[in-house]
Design an enzyme around this catalytic site. Structure first.
Site: not given
Length: 230
Positions: A60, A98-100, A135
């Site tokens: 991203k 970010c990623d969750s 992340g």
């Protein structure tokens, strides 16, 4: 002041940064998450949850960076509107993606596909504990004469979340609000779902979607002080 661009549409991440005294720009990536993970598995084999979210955060951040470098004036989006291009033609100094995902018994939970899935997921989670992985990936776009390193780096925040023993009626009422459908793990810590979380072990900001202590450490690695963003 050092400028930061958040490569995420998450209102919770934006709110967290603003509460910490930052005023980021916002640009949403066009990343196909399933394709990124499939490619990652092909290259690296089975992905641990902490690695999967890091891979997506990198994709991203770097996707938005490419868009900014191609058309900076048009690609920078106002954090207020999330729709109208801002009048800032210059590239931001830093991009963060970010990623969750929630890990429970080795299974990974992103955003639920529908209300039925969210209800079933909550019936599985209640009274138990999972790990919320987020992340983070930072890209340094500053010119070398301004201290830029050209760095692109990341890390993952992992926080244990303890879910309350909620009733079927509470689950159905919560899912009916629509909130769980828009977030990884089908819960929030900073919204209606906060009452259904009995405790966390680790950085609660990471559960909301962006770990401020971890982001500070990443920025320090490219020579940016947290206070430079105020």
């Amino acid at each position: 002041m050092t400028t930061l661009l958040l490569a995420s549409a998450s209102p919770a991440r934006l709110s967290t940064l603003r509460s910490a005294g930052l005023d980021p720009q916002v640009r949403v990536s066009s990343v196909d998450e399933d394709a990124v993970l499939a490619e990652g598995r092909e290259r690296f084999g089975a992905l641990e949850p902490a690695d999967a979210v890091l891979l997506l955060a990198q994709a991203k951040a770097e996707d938005v960076t490419r868009a900014l470098e191609q058309t900076p004036a048009e690609a920078t989006i106002s954090a207020e509107a999330h729709q109208e291009p801002s009048d800032v033609a210059a590239l931001p100094d830093l991009v963060v993606g970010c990623d969750s995902m929630l890990e429970l018994d080795g299974e990974i939970f992103g955003k639920p596909a529908d209300a039925e899935t969210a209800v079933a997921r909550w019936r599985t989670m209640r009274g138990r504990s999972g790990v919320l992985h987020t992340g983070h990936w930072v890209v340094d776009l500053r010119d070398p004469e301004d201290g830029g390193t050209g760095g692109t780096l990341g890390a993952t925040s992992s926080t244990t979340v303890h879910f309350a023993q909620v009733s079927d009626e509470e689950i159905e009422a919560y899912v009916a609000t629509g909130e769980p459908l828009a977030v990884a793990g089908a819960f929030t810590l900073d919204g209606r779902g906060g009452a259904f979380v009995s405790g966390v072990e680790g950085d609660h900001h990471g559960v909301v979607g962006i770990s401020l202590p971890l982001l500070r450490e990443l920025l320090d690695q490219v020579g940016v002080r947290w206070t430079d963003l105020w």
